[in-house]
Design a protein around this motif. Structure first.
Motif, PDB file in Angstrom:
ATOM      1  N   PHE A  80       0.814  -1.217   0.000  1.00  0.00           N
ATOM      2  CA  PHE A  80       0.000   0.000   0.000  1.00  0.00           C
ATOM      3  C   PHE A  80       0.849   1.270   0.000  1.00  0.00           C
ATOM      4  O   PHE A  80       0.506   2.255   0.632  1.00  0.00           O
ATOM      5  CB  PHE A  80      -0.979   0.008   1.185  1.00  0.00           C
ATOM      6  N   SER A  81       1.961   1.230  -0.723  1.00  0.00           N
ATOM      7  CA  SER A  81       2.797   2.428  -0.837  1.00  0.00           C
ATOM      8  C   SER A  81       3.239   2.653  -2.276  1.00  0.00           C
ATOM      9  O   SER A  81       4.307   3.212  -2.531  1.00  0.00           O
ATOM     10  CB  SER A  81       4.002   2.339   0.103  1.00  0.00           C
ATOM     11  N   GLU A  82       2.415   2.249  -3.209  1.00  0.00           N
ATOM     12  CA  GLU A  82       2.736   2.394  -4.621  1.00  0.00           C
ATOM     13  C   GLU A  82       2.829   3.857  -5.050  1.00  0.00           C
ATOM     14  O   GLU A  82       3.489   4.184  -6.027  1.00  0.00           O
ATOM     15  CB  GLU A  82       1.694   1.678  -5.479  1.00  0.00           C
ATOM     16  N   GLU A  83       2.212   4.744  -4.281  1.00  0.00           N
ATOM     17  CA  GLU A  83       2.245   6.160  -4.647  1.00  0.00           C
ATOM     18  C   GLU A  83       3.679   6.690  -4.690  1.00  0.00           C
ATOM     19  O   GLU A  83       3.982   7.617  -5.444  1.00  0.00           O
ATOM     20  CB  GLU A  83       1.386   7.011  -3.704  1.00  0.00           C
ATOM     21  N   ASN A  84       4.578   6.100  -3.914  1.00  0.00           N
ATOM     22  CA  ASN A  84       5.968   6.565  -3.909  1.00  0.00           C
ATOM     23  C   ASN A  84       6.645   6.353  -5.264  1.00  0.00           C
ATOM     24  O   ASN A  84       7.245   7.275  -5.810  1.00  0.00           O
ATOM     25  CB  ASN A  84       6.763   5.875  -2.803  1.00  0.00           C
ATOM     26  N   ILE A  85       6.538   5.146  -5.803  1.00  0.00           N
ATOM     27  CA  ILE A  85       7.177   4.892  -7.097  1.00  0.00           C
ATOM     28  C   ILE A  85       6.409   5.596  -8.205  1.00  0.00           C
ATOM     29  O   ILE A  85       7.010   6.064  -9.184  1.00  0.00           O
ATOM     30  CB  ILE A  85       7.344   3.375  -7.375  1.00  0.00           C
ATOM     31  N   ALA A  86       5.104   5.722  -8.074  1.00  0.00           N
ATOM     32  CA  ALA A  86       4.318   6.450  -9.077  1.00  0.00           C
ATOM     33  C   ALA A  86       4.751   7.912  -9.125  1.00  0.00           C
ATOM     34  O   ALA A  86       4.914   8.489 -10.214  1.00  0.00           O
ATOM     35  CB  ALA A  86       2.824   6.337  -8.776  1.00  0.00           C
ATOM     36  N   ILE A 151      11.583  11.285  -1.671  1.00  0.00           N
ATOM     37  CA  ILE A 151      10.858  10.028  -1.867  1.00  0.00           C
ATOM     38  C   ILE A 151      11.816   8.924  -2.306  1.00  0.00           C
ATOM     39  O   ILE A 151      11.703   7.778  -1.860  1.00  0.00           O
ATOM     40  CB  ILE A 151       9.702  10.218  -2.874  1.00  0.00           C
ATOM     41  N   HIS A 152      12.777   9.262  -3.143  1.00  0.00           N
ATOM     42  CA  HIS A 152      13.803   8.290  -3.538  1.00  0.00           C
ATOM     43  C   HIS A 152      14.534   7.780  -2.301  1.00  0.00           C
ATOM     44  O   HIS A 152      14.728   6.575  -2.126  1.00  0.00           O
ATOM     45  CB  HIS A 152      14.774   8.943  -4.521  1.00  0.00           C
ATOM     46  N   GLY A 153      14.950   8.702  -1.439  1.00  0.00           N
ATOM     47  CA  GLY A 153      15.643   8.315  -0.211  1.00  0.00           C
ATOM     48  C   GLY A 153      14.784   7.454   0.691  1.00  0.00           C
ATOM     49  O   GLY A 153      15.257   6.480   1.284  1.00  0.00           O
ATOM     50  N   LEU A 154      13.508   7.793   0.791  1.00  0.00           N
ATOM     51  CA  LEU A 154      12.577   7.009   1.601  1.00  0.00           C
ATOM     52  C   LEU A 154      12.470   5.580   1.065  1.00  0.00           C
ATOM     53  O   LEU A 154      12.564   4.607   1.827  1.00  0.00           O
ATOM     54  CB  LEU A 154      11.202   7.682   1.617  1.00  0.00           C
TER      55      LEU A 154
END
Length: 179
Positions: A80-86, A151-154
């Motif tokens: 449930f964290s696909e928004e990061n890569i999107a 977000i990349h770092g996260l």
């Protein structure tokens, strides 16, 4: 890298399903002519023998591989964290956009991922959100650089290590090592 914000989830989920189907009957290429090969007769995907192993070398190796990216995206979807890569991919697409289209695309990305009522809000601190919002007035290729870097770092610190321990990845690596 991506064809548009609306097309990404469906295409990557379909690709992830294809990769999962390949786990049992994985056909590994021993040559290095390409990461993905297409057979004209069966239209099957091929995976280079070392490709899954290379994904553990660095987060950048994972992101630069079309197969790795789609598997990682499916993993994030399951968490449930696909928004990061999107968001990350939307920023990559944004950076490659024609300058005249940047303001409209910047607004779309901001509304989808950063604003307080964004449907796919990413986890950014208030200061980063404010700096990004302020940059929308003069949208340029670097408008989302700070937010994308956060977000990349996260993902690199949090999601990537969990991905490397996921059953899907470990199964793929085990299959690759046993061949």
């Amino acid at each position: 890298m991506c064809r548009g914000l609306d097309a990404l989830p469906l295409t990557c989920l379909e690709r992830a399903k294809q990769l999962k189907a390949l786990f049992s009957g994985l056909r590994l290429r021993q040559d290095h002519t390409g990461i993905m090969g297409h057979s004209n007769k069966a239209n099957t995907q091929r995976l280079n023998r070392n490709e899954p192993l290379n994904w553990s070398r660095s987060f950048e190796d994972l992101l630069s591989s079309p197969n790795g990216l789609c598997l990682f995206r499916a993993f994030l979807h399951s968490e449930f964290s696909e928004e990061n890569i999107a968001f990350y991919l939307a920023c990559e697409d944004y950076r490659a956009t024609n300058t005249s289209q940047l303001p409209a695309k910047a607004q779309k990305i901001y509304q989808e991922f950063i604003s307080a009522d964004a449907p796919r809000e990413v986890n950014l601190d208030h200061a980063t959100k404010a700096l990004t919002r302020d940059g929308l007035g003069q949208a340029g290729p670097a408008t989302f650089d700070l937010a994308q870097a956060k977000i990349h770092g996260l993902m690199q610190r949090d999601s990537y290590p969990r991905f490397l321990k996921s059953p899907a990845y470990l199964e793929l690596v085990g299959t690759a090592k046993s061949r």
